[in-house]
Design a protein around this motif. Sequence first.
Motif, PDB file in Angstrom:
ATOM      1  N   PRO A  39     -89.133   3.100 -84.343  1.00  0.00           N
ATOM      2  CA  PRO A  39     -89.417   4.428 -84.150  1.00  0.00           C
ATOM      3  C   PRO A  39     -88.890   5.085 -85.542  1.00  0.00           C
ATOM      4  CG  PRO A  39     -88.349   4.077 -82.359  1.00  0.00           C
ATOM      5  CD  PRO A  39     -88.305   2.638 -83.203  1.00  0.00           C
ATOM      6  N   PRO A  40     -89.627   6.118 -86.101  1.00  0.00           N
ATOM      7  CA  PRO A  40     -89.330   6.537 -87.650  1.00  0.00           C
ATOM      8  C   PRO A  40     -87.864   6.963 -87.855  1.00  0.00           C
ATOM      9  CG  PRO A  40     -91.425   7.604 -86.838  1.00  0.00           C
ATOM     10  CD  PRO A  40     -90.847   6.700 -85.630  1.00  0.00           C
ATOM     11  N   ALA A  41     -87.286   7.499 -86.739  1.00  0.00           N
ATOM     12  CA  ALA A  41     -85.879   7.980 -86.944  1.00  0.00           C
ATOM     13  C   ALA A  41     -84.867   6.547 -87.200  1.00  0.00           C
ATOM     14  CB  ALA A  41     -85.456   8.722 -85.582  1.00  0.00           C
ATOM     15  N   ILE A  44     -85.890   4.994 -90.710  1.00  0.00           N
ATOM     16  CA  ILE A  44     -85.301   5.778 -91.509  1.00  0.00           C
ATOM     17  C   ILE A  44     -83.787   5.474 -91.841  1.00  0.00           C
ATOM     18  CG2 ILE A  44     -84.549   8.057 -92.606  1.00  0.00           C
ATOM     19  CD1 ILE A  44     -87.425   8.970 -91.336  1.00  0.00           C
ATOM     20  N   ALA A  45     -83.011   5.644 -90.616  1.00  0.00           N
ATOM     21  CA  ALA A  45     -81.652   5.278 -90.696  1.00  0.00           C
ATOM     22  C   ALA A  45     -81.254   3.961 -91.097  1.00  0.00           C
ATOM     23  CB  ALA A  45     -81.077   5.618 -89.201  1.00  0.00           C
ATOM     24  N   ALA A  46     -82.009   2.913 -90.653  1.00  0.00           N
ATOM     25  CA  ALA A  46     -81.685   1.557 -91.020  1.00  0.00           C
ATOM     26  C   ALA A  46     -81.972   1.433 -92.622  1.00  0.00           C
ATOM     27  CB  ALA A  46     -82.543   0.652 -90.340  1.00  0.00           C
ATOM     28  N   MET A  47     -83.007   2.015 -93.193  1.00  0.00           N
ATOM     29  CA  MET A  47     -83.159   1.888 -94.675  1.00  0.00           C
ATOM     30  C   MET A  47     -82.225   2.681 -95.434  1.00  0.00           C
ATOM     31  SD  MET A  47     -85.124   0.321 -96.584  1.00  0.00           S
ATOM     32  CE  MET A  47     -85.726   0.002 -98.379  1.00  0.00           C
ATOM     33  N   GLN A  48     -81.869   3.966 -94.831  1.00  0.00           N
ATOM     34  CA  GLN A  48     -80.717   4.679 -95.520  1.00  0.00           C
ATOM     35  C   GLN A  48     -79.419   3.908 -95.506  1.00  0.00           C
ATOM     36  OE1 GLN A  48     -80.731   8.222 -93.101  1.00  0.00           O
ATOM     37  NE2 GLN A  48     -82.021   9.395 -94.451  1.00  0.00           N
ATOM     38  N   SER A  49     -79.121   3.049 -94.684  1.00  0.00           N
ATOM     39  CA  SER A  49     -77.834   2.319 -94.698  1.00  0.00           C
ATOM     40  C   SER A  49     -78.136   1.124 -95.645  1.00  0.00           C
ATOM     41  CB  SER A  49     -77.659   1.640 -93.258  1.00  0.00           C
ATOM     42  OG  SER A  49     -76.776   0.871 -93.155  1.00  0.00           O
ATOM     43  N   ILE A  50     -79.041   0.434 -95.578  1.00  0.00           N
ATOM     44  CA  ILE A  50     -79.523  -0.585 -96.523  1.00  0.00           C
ATOM     45  C   ILE A  50     -79.173  -0.234 -97.784  1.00  0.00           C
ATOM     46  CG2 ILE A  50     -81.132  -2.021 -97.519  1.00  0.00           C
ATOM     47  CD1 ILE A  50     -82.471  -2.389 -94.561  1.00  0.00           C
ATOM     48  N   ASN A  51     -80.020   0.961 -98.269  1.00  0.00           N
ATOM     49  CA  ASN A  51     -79.864   1.577 -99.623  1.00  0.00           C
ATOM     50  C   ASN A  51     -78.462   2.032 -99.938  1.00  0.00           C
ATOM     51  OD1 ASN A  51     -82.510   1.208 -99.999  1.00  0.00           O
ATOM     52  ND2 ASN A  51     -82.977   3.577 -99.320  1.00  0.00           N
ATOM     53  N   ILE A  52     -77.270   2.112 -99.048  1.00  0.00           N
ATOM     54  CA  ILE A  52     -76.054   2.381 -99.511  1.00  0.00           C
ATOM     55  C   ILE A  52     -75.274   1.141 -99.524  1.00  0.00           C
ATOM     56  CG2 ILE A  52     -73.944   3.031 -98.401  1.00  0.00           C
ATOM     57  CD1 ILE A  52     -75.531   5.358 -97.029  1.00  0.00           C
ATOM     58  N   ILE A 130     -93.652   7.551 -93.441  1.00  0.00           N
ATOM     59  CA  ILE A 130     -94.985   7.013 -93.672  1.00  0.00           C
ATOM     60  C   ILE A 130     -95.453   6.611 -94.878  1.00  0.00           C
ATOM     61  CG2 ILE A 130     -97.654   7.275 -93.219  1.00  0.00           C
ATOM     62  CD1 ILE A 130     -96.562   8.885 -90.684  1.00  0.00           C
ATOM     63  N   ARG A 131     -95.376   7.771 -95.812  1.00  0.00           N
ATOM     64  CA  ARG A 131     -95.671   7.662 -97.192  1.00  0.00           C
ATOM     65  C   ARG A 131     -94.623   6.666 -98.142  1.00  0.00           C
ATOM     66  NH1 ARG A 131     -95.377  13.001 -96.552  1.00  0.00           N
ATOM     67  NH2 ARG A 131     -93.550  13.341 -97.756  1.00  0.00           N
ATOM     68  N   TYR A 132     -93.348   6.959 -97.555  1.00  0.00           N
ATOM     69  CA  TYR A 132     -92.042   6.116 -98.296  1.00  0.00           C
ATOM     70  C   TYR A 132     -92.537   4.563 -98.243  1.00  0.00           C
ATOM     71  CZ  TYR A 132     -87.761   3.750 -98.968  1.00  0.00           C
ATOM     72  OH  TYR A 132     -86.542   2.958 -99.489  1.00  0.00           O
ATOM     73  N   ASN A 133     -92.939   4.018 -96.786  1.00  0.00           N
ATOM     74  CA  ASN A 133     -93.406   2.803 -96.491  1.00  0.00           C
ATOM     75  C   ASN A 133     -94.355   2.092 -97.361  1.00  0.00           C
ATOM     76  OD1 ASN A 133     -91.541   1.459 -94.311  1.00  0.00           O
ATOM     77  ND2 ASN A 133     -92.029   3.185 -93.390  1.00  0.00           N
TER      78      ASN A 133
END
Length: 162
Positions: A39-41, A44-52, A130-133
């Motif tokens: 699910p998007p939320a 997003i949360a997983a990718m935000q964590s990866i980026n940190i 959606i756009r980010y991916n």
Amino acid sequence: MSDRIVNSLTLFSTVGSGLIAGIFFAFSVFVMTALVRLPPAQGIAAMQSINIVILNPLFGLVFGGTALACGVLAITSCFKWGEAGMMYLLVGSIFYLIGSFLVTIVFNVPLNDALAAVDPGSAQGADLWIRYNASWTAWNHVRTIASLAALVSFMMAFRQIG
């Protein structure tokens, strides 16, 4: 610059571009595919964590250190033009510096910054996801191919100068 230093920088750049190519390949082939299925939320949360988490000294050494080594090799290859392997050093350095390092700074990092600023559970977050991916993954394919091309170029250079 001594041949020993050029050989060492070439070896470092070979390994570094190979490691970075592997990281980018993994994201292109299965990490982003897995995150999109969430699910998007959650994605997003997983990718935000990866980026940190990815902003750590070891990744910085490999990613930034390889760029620095490539910069030195590109300059050196111009001064030693005509010697064995110099064309491959220049080509490999350009592939890495432009296709991996610069693409990351110009395209992927701003996308990551935009994702970091969004609330994962919001409608704005879902639209951005959606756009980010689509955009992030397309640029990541470019980085993967460029890093692989750099790896091959450095291997060819090493065969001639090593």
